[in-house]
Enzyme design. Structure first.
Site, PDB file in Angstrom:
ATOM      1  N   ARG A  15       0.815  -1.220   0.000  1.00 27.28           N
ATOM      2  CA  ARG A  15       0.000   0.000   0.000  1.00 27.28           C
ATOM      3  C   ARG A  15       0.848   1.271   0.000  1.00 27.28           C
ATOM      4  NH1 ARG A  15      -3.459  -1.784   5.184  1.00 27.28           N
ATOM      5  NH2 ARG A  15      -1.603  -3.056   5.477  1.00 27.28           N
ATOM      6  N   TYR A 101       5.046  -3.060  16.047  1.00 29.86           N
ATOM      7  CA  TYR A 101       4.895  -3.154  14.599  1.00 29.86           C
ATOM      8  C   TYR A 101       5.824  -2.136  13.950  1.00 29.86           C
ATOM      9  CZ  TYR A 101       0.581  -5.959  14.974  1.00 29.86           C
ATOM     10  OH  TYR A 101      -0.330  -6.940  15.210  1.00 29.86           O
ATOM     11  N   SER A 404      37.744  46.578   2.739  1.00 31.02           N
ATOM     12  CA  SER A 404      36.734  45.961   1.876  1.00 31.02           C
ATOM     13  C   SER A 404      37.319  45.532   0.541  1.00 31.02           C
ATOM     14  CB  SER A 404      35.617  46.967   1.598  1.00 31.02           C
ATOM     15  OG  SER A 404      34.926  47.194   2.792  1.00 31.02           O
TER      16      SER A 404
HETATM   17  C1  UD1 Z   1      -2.418  -4.520  12.051  1.00 27.25           C
HETATM   18  C2  UD1 Z   1      -3.369  -5.226  13.027  1.00 27.25           C
HETATM   19  C3  UD1 Z   1      -4.553  -4.308  13.297  1.00 27.25           C
HETATM   20  C4  UD1 Z   1      -4.080  -2.985  13.845  1.00 27.25           C
HETATM   21  C5  UD1 Z   1      -3.028  -2.347  12.932  1.00 27.25           C
HETATM   22  C6  UD1 Z   1      -2.396  -1.186  13.647  1.00 27.25           C
HETATM   23  C7  UD1 Z   1      -3.147  -7.647  12.666  1.00 27.25           C
HETATM   24  C8  UD1 Z   1      -3.773  -8.838  12.070  1.00 27.25           C
HETATM   25  N1  UD1 Z   1      -3.805  -6.483  12.478  1.00 27.25           N
HETATM   26  O1  UD1 Z   1      -3.096  -4.373  10.811  1.00 27.25           O
HETATM   27  O2  UD1 Z   1      -5.426  -4.917  14.248  1.00 27.25           O
HETATM   28  O3  UD1 Z   1      -5.170  -2.116  14.033  1.00 27.25           O
HETATM   29  O4  UD1 Z   1      -1.979  -3.283  12.594  1.00 27.25           O
HETATM   30  O5  UD1 Z   1      -1.498  -0.473  12.858  1.00 27.25           O
HETATM   31  O6  UD1 Z   1      -2.136  -7.758  13.305  1.00 27.25           O
HETATM   32  N2  UD1 Z   1       4.191  -8.177   9.228  1.00 27.25           N
HETATM   33  C9  UD1 Z   1       5.134  -9.165   9.252  1.00 27.25           C
HETATM   34  N3  UD1 Z   1       4.817 -10.387   8.776  1.00 27.25           N
HETATM   35  C10 UD1 Z   1       3.593 -10.681   8.279  1.00 27.25           C
HETATM   36  C11 UD1 Z   1       2.609  -9.665   8.253  1.00 27.25           C
HETATM   37  C12 UD1 Z   1       2.944  -8.414   8.747  1.00 27.25           C
HETATM   38  O7  UD1 Z   1       6.256  -8.953   9.702  1.00 27.25           O
HETATM   39  O8  UD1 Z   1       3.390 -11.845   7.875  1.00 27.25           O
HETATM   40  C13 UD1 Z   1       4.529  -6.846   9.758  1.00 27.25           C
HETATM   41  C14 UD1 Z   1       4.432  -5.732   8.718  1.00 27.25           C
HETATM   42  O9  UD1 Z   1       5.677  -5.556   8.088  1.00 27.25           O
HETATM   43  C15 UD1 Z   1       4.034  -4.530   9.553  1.00 27.25           C
HETATM   44  C16 UD1 Z   1       3.295  -5.122  10.738  1.00 27.25           C
HETATM   45  O10 UD1 Z   1       3.610  -6.506  10.765  1.00 27.25           O
HETATM   46  O11 UD1 Z   1       5.175  -3.840  10.034  1.00 27.25           O
HETATM   47  C17 UD1 Z   1       1.768  -4.948  10.628  1.00 27.25           C
HETATM   48  O12 UD1 Z   1       1.294  -5.541   9.422  1.00 27.25           O
HETATM   49  P1  UD1 Z   1       0.214  -4.837   8.511  1.00 27.25           P
HETATM   50  O13 UD1 Z   1      -0.013  -5.699   7.341  1.00 27.25           O
HETATM   51  O14 UD1 Z   1       0.593  -3.427   8.264  1.00 27.25           O
HETATM   52  O15 UD1 Z   1      -1.056  -4.888   9.476  1.00 27.25           O
HETATM   53  P2  UD1 Z   1      -2.340  -3.948   9.447  1.00 27.25           P
HETATM   54  O16 UD1 Z   1      -3.221  -4.379   8.328  1.00 27.25           O
HETATM   55  O17 UD1 Z   1      -1.953  -2.543   9.506  1.00 27.25           O
HETATM   56 CA    CA Z   2      -0.003  -1.507   9.374  1.00 29.71          CA
END
Ligand code: UD1
Ligand code: CA
Length: 448
Positions: A15, A101, A404
């Site tokens: 995204r 995260y 100057s």
């Molecule tokens: C996630 C949460 C959501 C929360 C939001 C807050 C979950 C299922 N959902 O959603 O409840 O409101 O964050 O910002 O957790 N990542 C990995 N491995 C994976 C998937 C993701 O390392 O397999 C990492 C991503 O790089 C990212 C973080 O985890 O840094 C969050 O993943 P992302 O896909 O952004 O989750 P959201 O849809 O934002």
């Molecule tokens: Ca996120």
């Protein structure tokens, strides 16, 4: 207490619409991920577990980690729960796991600590908040008594659940002993077919574990960056948070919405900052200084009572107390301005020392110079430091007066209390106390 900080950073960040992996996108001069690494340094006995996947070699080489960090590879991104699972074998017994995260970078150490305290050894502590728009976040489910019983992801939520305004920041704390069985029991029965970390909340309540929710001190701390629009919001939030924190310590801003901090910036009380200033790298400004509009300061130390006028660029420089500089001056790299010196409009100073009380108020270039105390450098003076091959030095003794529009052809020494006549091109050393004139005498010739 032992803290195992788990940072999820394996995602691609589709995204974000950028070639970089999401966690390497720049926020206030450093990668998103670096913010979390730096903030967690403020926790004692904290070990980092970094979960990486997409472009992991690039991620590893783009951030600075502490020695006891462990890189954990998640080759397929099967969800946030699956990401945490990869770290389980490395977690220390009886530690508190703090799950962060990589794309939620502004959380403060204060909030991390209150979450860790709420988790204790038995509870699951969850950081929740109410953003202006809940869209995209997991919603917090509570029972009729207000107890947290689960988190529902937007993709899986009914329209009634989507109307819930309290959301999951993603950040949680739980003892590592309790985390292990919960993660192992996660299933991927949901719209995304992912192992959601958020499902451990429901599992925890089913195991009679208490789920405590903690609120951050400000919403800005927990905003996530999933796309460039959100990253823009985070960028501004970061600077506002930093300016607000400095204001609490007595630094005044004309407008906290128009200032940028890109580095490790320390500003002491009584200092005032006008609009559109940028501070980069390691910057320290002592008390009671005045920073005009549009000033850029990089990797520099500014003393007490210094006055910097509009649109001045200062880099790798030291300005001792009561110096005045600008407007429109370029100071540095490698410039040291001793106390009470005055550098004015359109003056450039490079690799030079300027003595106490010395003045260069207009239109001058001082390169590779060593200028003693009480010197006056007239408008238009040039230290001619480059001969096409080498950079050469100019020294100017105490109390000298450079008229100057003089060019001082380096290498050269100008003695103390000497005087250079305006418009001179000085190619030889000038002894102390002498007046040097190096220009042709004026002739008034009859016009034809
Ligand atoms: C996630 C949460 C959501 C929360 C939001 C807050 C979950 C299922 N959902 O959603 O409840 O409101 O964050 O910002 O957790 N990542 C990995 N491995 C994976 C998937 C993701 O390392 O397999 C990492 C991503 O790089 C990212 C973080 O985890 O840094 C969050 O993943 P992302 O896909 O952004 O989750 P959201 O849809 O934002
Ligand atoms: Ca996120």
């Amino acid at each position: 207490m032992k803290i195992d900080a788990i940072i999820l950073a394996a995602g691609k960040g589709t995204r974000m619409n950028s070639a970089l992996p999401k966690v390497l996108n720049n926020l206030a001069g450093k990668p998103l991920l670096q913010h979390l690494l730096d903030t967690t340094k403020e926790l004692s006995n904290c070990k980092h577990h970094l979960v990486v996947g997409n472009q992991q070699a690039l991620v590893k080489s783009s951030v600075k980690t502490s020695k006891n960090s462990i890189w954990v590879s998640q080759s397929k991104q099967l969800g946030t729960g699956h990401a945490v699972k990869q770290t389980l074998k490395n977690l220390r017994p009886n530690s508190t796991a703090l799950i962060l995260y990589g794309d939620v970078p502004l959380i403060t150490s204060k909030t991390m600590k209150s979450l860790i305290n709420a988790a204790g050894s038995k509870n699951l502590a969850l950081l929740t908040f109410e953003p202006p728009k809940a869209k995209g976040y997991g919603r917090i489910l509570r029972d009729s008594k207000g107890k947290v019983i689960g988190i529902i992801e937007e993709k899986d939520a009914t329209s009634k659940q989507k109307a819930i305004t309290e959301v999951n920041s993603g950040i949680m704390a739980i003892s590592s002993n309790n985390l292990k069985p919960l993660i192992t029991n996660l299933k991927n029965k949901n719209a995304a077919k992912e192992y959601y970390l958020t499902d451990i909340v429901e599992l925890a309540t089913k195991n009679q574990m208490l789920v405590k929710s903690v609120k951050p001190s400000s919403i800005e701390e927990v905003l996530g960056a999933n796309n460039l629009e959100e990253l823009n919001t985070l960028e501004r939030s970061y600077h506002v948070m930093k300016a607000t924190e400095l204001s609490k310590n007595g630094v005044s801003f004309n407008d906290i919405n128009r200032v940028d901090f890109r580095g490790d910036i320390k500003i002491h009380k009584g200092t005032t900052i006008d609009i559109n200033c940028i501070f980069e790298g390691a910057v320290e400004i002592a008390k009671n200084s005045k920073i005009g509009p549009g000033v850029i300061i990089r990797n520099s130390k500014i003393g007490e009572g210094v006055k910097i006028e509009a649109y001045t660029l200062i880099e790798n420089a030291v300005l001792e107390k009561n110096v005045s500089a600008g407007p429109f001056a370029h100071i540095g790299p490698e410039a040291v301005l001793a106390e009470n010196s005055e550098i004015g409009n359109f003056v450039e100073i490079k690799r030079s020392k300027i003595g106490k009380g010395t003045k260069a108020k207009h239109l001058a270039y001082i390169g590779d110079g060593n200028v003693d105390e009480g010197v006056n450098i007239g408008a238009g003076t040039i230290f001619v430091n480059y001969d096409g091959k080498n950079k050469n030095k100019t020294s100017v003794g105490k109390g000298a007066f450079i008229g100057s529009n003089s060019s001082l052809i380096a290498p050269i020494r100008i003695g103390h209390n000497s005087m250079i006549g305006a418009g001179s091109v000085v190619t030889k050393d000038v002894p102390a106390q002498k007046l040097a004139l190096a220009r042709s005498r004026q002739k008034n010739i009859r016009k034809k």
